[in-house]
Motif scaffolding. Structure first.
Motif, mmCIF file in Angstrom:
data_model
loop_
_atom_site.group_PDB
_atom_site.id
_atom_site.type_symbol
_atom_site.label_atom_id
_atom_site.label_comp_id
_atom_site.label_asym_id
_atom_site.label_seq_id
_atom_site.Cartn_x
_atom_site.Cartn_y
_atom_site.Cartn_z
ATOM 1 N N ALA A 39 0.746 -1.237 0.020
ATOM 2 C CA ALA A 39 0.085 -0.058 -0.075
ATOM 3 C C ALA A 39 0.979 1.189 -0.142
ATOM 4 O O ALA A 39 0.599 2.384 -0.704
ATOM 5 C CB ALA A 39 -0.974 0.204 1.337
ATOM 6 N N GLU A 40 1.919 1.158 0.910
ATOM 7 C CA GLU A 40 2.987 2.454 0.741
ATOM 8 C C GLU A 40 3.610 2.502 -0.464
ATOM 9 O O GLU A 40 3.862 3.575 -0.938
ATOM 10 C CB GLU A 40 3.631 2.463 2.102
ATOM 11 C CG GLU A 40 3.152 2.463 3.387
ATOM 12 C CD GLU A 40 2.446 3.737 3.505
ATOM 13 O OE1 GLU A 40 2.596 4.650 2.819
ATOM 14 O OE2 GLU A 40 1.476 3.683 4.579
ATOM 15 N N THR A 41 3.904 1.424 -1.097
ATOM 16 C CA THR A 41 4.862 1.660 -2.408
ATOM 17 C C THR A 41 3.556 2.123 -3.527
ATOM 18 O O THR A 41 4.210 2.757 -4.266
ATOM 19 C CB THR A 41 5.228 0.108 -2.886
ATOM 20 O OG1 THR A 41 6.205 -0.025 -1.715
ATOM 21 C CG2 THR A 41 6.051 0.167 -4.056
ATOM 22 N N ALA A 42 2.519 1.912 -3.376
ATOM 23 C CA ALA A 42 1.596 2.173 -4.459
ATOM 24 C C ALA A 42 1.318 3.763 -4.178
ATOM 25 O O ALA A 42 1.214 4.292 -5.093
ATOM 26 C CB ALA A 42 -0.036 1.347 -4.309
ATOM 27 N N ASP A 43 1.433 4.092 -2.996
ATOM 28 C CA ASP A 43 1.170 5.736 -2.575
ATOM 29 C C ASP A 43 2.670 6.443 -3.181
ATOM 30 O O ASP A 43 2.277 7.236 -4.034
ATOM 31 C CB ASP A 43 1.054 5.720 -1.233
ATOM 32 C CG ASP A 43 -0.091 5.643 -0.595
ATOM 33 O OD1 ASP A 43 -0.998 5.430 -1.252
ATOM 34 O OD2 ASP A 43 -0.137 5.651 0.607
ATOM 35 N N LEU A 44 3.603 5.611 -3.126
ATOM 36 C CA LEU A 44 5.036 6.178 -3.585
ATOM 37 C C LEU A 44 4.945 6.310 -4.957
ATOM 38 O O LEU A 44 5.019 7.356 -5.760
ATOM 39 C CB LEU A 44 6.202 5.503 -2.993
ATOM 40 C CG LEU A 44 7.648 5.981 -3.713
ATOM 41 C CD1 LEU A 44 7.826 7.370 -3.406
ATOM 42 C CD2 LEU A 44 8.478 5.011 -2.996
ATOM 43 N N TRP A 45 4.370 5.273 -5.815
ATOM 44 C CA TRP A 45 4.516 5.089 -7.204
ATOM 45 C C TRP A 45 3.434 6.275 -7.702
ATOM 46 O O TRP A 45 3.688 6.998 -8.550
ATOM 47 C CB TRP A 45 3.949 3.849 -7.638
ATOM 48 C CG TRP A 45 5.156 2.798 -7.546
ATOM 49 C CD1 TRP A 45 6.232 2.732 -6.722
ATOM 50 C CD2 TRP A 45 5.089 1.491 -8.272
ATOM 51 N NE1 TRP A 45 6.894 1.771 -6.943
ATOM 52 C CE2 TRP A 45 6.471 0.875 -7.743
ATOM 53 C CE3 TRP A 45 4.434 0.959 -9.069
ATOM 54 C CZ2 TRP A 45 6.672 -0.264 -8.166
ATOM 55 C CZ3 TRP A 45 4.514 -0.218 -9.576
ATOM 56 C CH2 TRP A 45 5.768 -0.970 -9.268
ATOM 57 N N PHE A 46 2.256 6.534 -7.100
ATOM 58 C CA PHE A 46 1.327 7.563 -7.505
ATOM 59 C C PHE A 46 1.958 8.751 -7.343
ATOM 60 O O PHE A 46 1.758 9.668 -8.462
ATOM 61 C CB PHE A 46 0.033 7.217 -6.770
ATOM 62 C CG PHE A 46 -1.037 8.168 -6.862
ATOM 63 C CD1 PHE A 46 -1.974 8.163 -7.921
ATOM 64 C CD2 PHE A 46 -1.043 9.424 -6.026
ATOM 65 C CE1 PHE A 46 -2.967 9.128 -8.063
ATOM 66 C CE2 PHE A 46 -1.963 10.377 -6.215
ATOM 67 C CZ PHE A 46 -2.869 10.338 -7.333
ATOM 68 N N HIS A 47 2.386 9.216 -6.445
ATOM 69 C CA HIS A 47 3.063 10.546 -6.306
ATOM 70 C C HIS A 47 4.045 10.820 -7.124
ATOM 71 O O HIS A 47 4.288 11.920 -7.620
ATOM 72 C CB HIS A 47 3.176 10.890 -4.827
ATOM 73 C CG HIS A 47 1.758 11.031 -3.845
ATOM 74 N ND1 HIS A 47 1.366 9.956 -3.301
ATOM 75 C CD2 HIS A 47 1.211 12.052 -3.673
ATOM 76 C CE1 HIS A 47 0.414 10.443 -2.771
ATOM 77 N NE2 HIS A 47 0.261 11.649 -2.759
ATOM 78 N N SER A 48 5.033 9.899 -7.363
ATOM 79 C CA SER A 48 5.980 9.782 -8.369
ATOM 80 C C SER A 48 5.488 10.043 -9.814
ATOM 81 O O SER A 48 5.979 10.897 -10.472
ATOM 82 C CB SER A 48 6.786 8.676 -8.547
ATOM 83 O OG SER A 48 7.628 8.344 -6.997
ATOM 84 N N MET A 49 4.310 9.432 -10.224
ATOM 85 C CA MET A 49 3.864 9.595 -11.404
ATOM 86 C C MET A 49 3.100 11.067 -11.483
ATOM 87 O O MET A 49 3.103 11.654 -12.325
ATOM 88 C CB MET A 49 2.658 8.586 -11.708
ATOM 89 C CG MET A 49 3.346 7.030 -11.882
ATOM 90 S SD MET A 49 2.369 5.956 -12.676
ATOM 91 C CE MET A 49 1.663 6.538 -14.072
ATOM 92 N N VAL A 50 2.757 11.509 -10.435
ATOM 93 C CA VAL A 50 2.032 12.869 -10.468
ATOM 94 C C VAL A 50 3.339 13.881 -10.626
ATOM 95 O O VAL A 50 3.155 14.929 -11.310
ATOM 96 C CB VAL A 50 1.429 13.373 -9.082
ATOM 97 C CG1 VAL A 50 1.081 14.691 -8.872
ATOM 98 C CG2 VAL A 50 -0.254 12.373 -8.869
#
Length: 113
Positions: A66-77
């Motif tokens: 879940a935390e990695t998904a948040d990191l990937w999401f914000h990296s994509m932003v």
């Protein structure tokens, strides 16, 4: 490119171009600017590291994912804000595929290591 990444990238582009800060988290991040986006990337990176340190069971792995998904999401932003794409990152990973990690690192400009 992963279909999920492509779909997410499409949504991010639409929200960047047309989103209202009051109705879209992504539009709000873009409106607040790069520094806020980078702050979120840093926050999520720290949370991912902390979650990884605590992996002892399947439940802990779920928290890490879940935390990695948040990191990937914000990296994509962040990438979207800077007019880069996940495909750019995937192309760079592909370029490195036949290099040893040590060779790749040695080939970088010394100021970027």
């Amino acid at each position: 490119m992963s279909e999920v990444l492509a779909q997410l990238e499409s949504v991010l582009a639409e929200r960047k171009a047309n989103g209202e800060p009051g109705s879209s988290y992504v539009a709000q991040l873009h409106h607040k600017g790069l520094n806020k986006i980078l702050e979120k990337v840093g926050e999520e990176a720290t949370e991912t590291i902390l979650a990884a340190k605590d992996v002892h069971c399947a439940e802990d792995k779920a928290a890490l994912i879940a935390e990695t998904a948040d990191l990937w999401f914000h990296s994509m932003v962040m990438l979207s804000h800077l007019d880069c794409s996940s495909e750019d990152v995937l192309n760079e990973l592909s370029r490195r595929f036949d290099l040893s990690g040590l060779e790749e690192k040695a080939s970088r400009n010394p100021t970027t290591k």
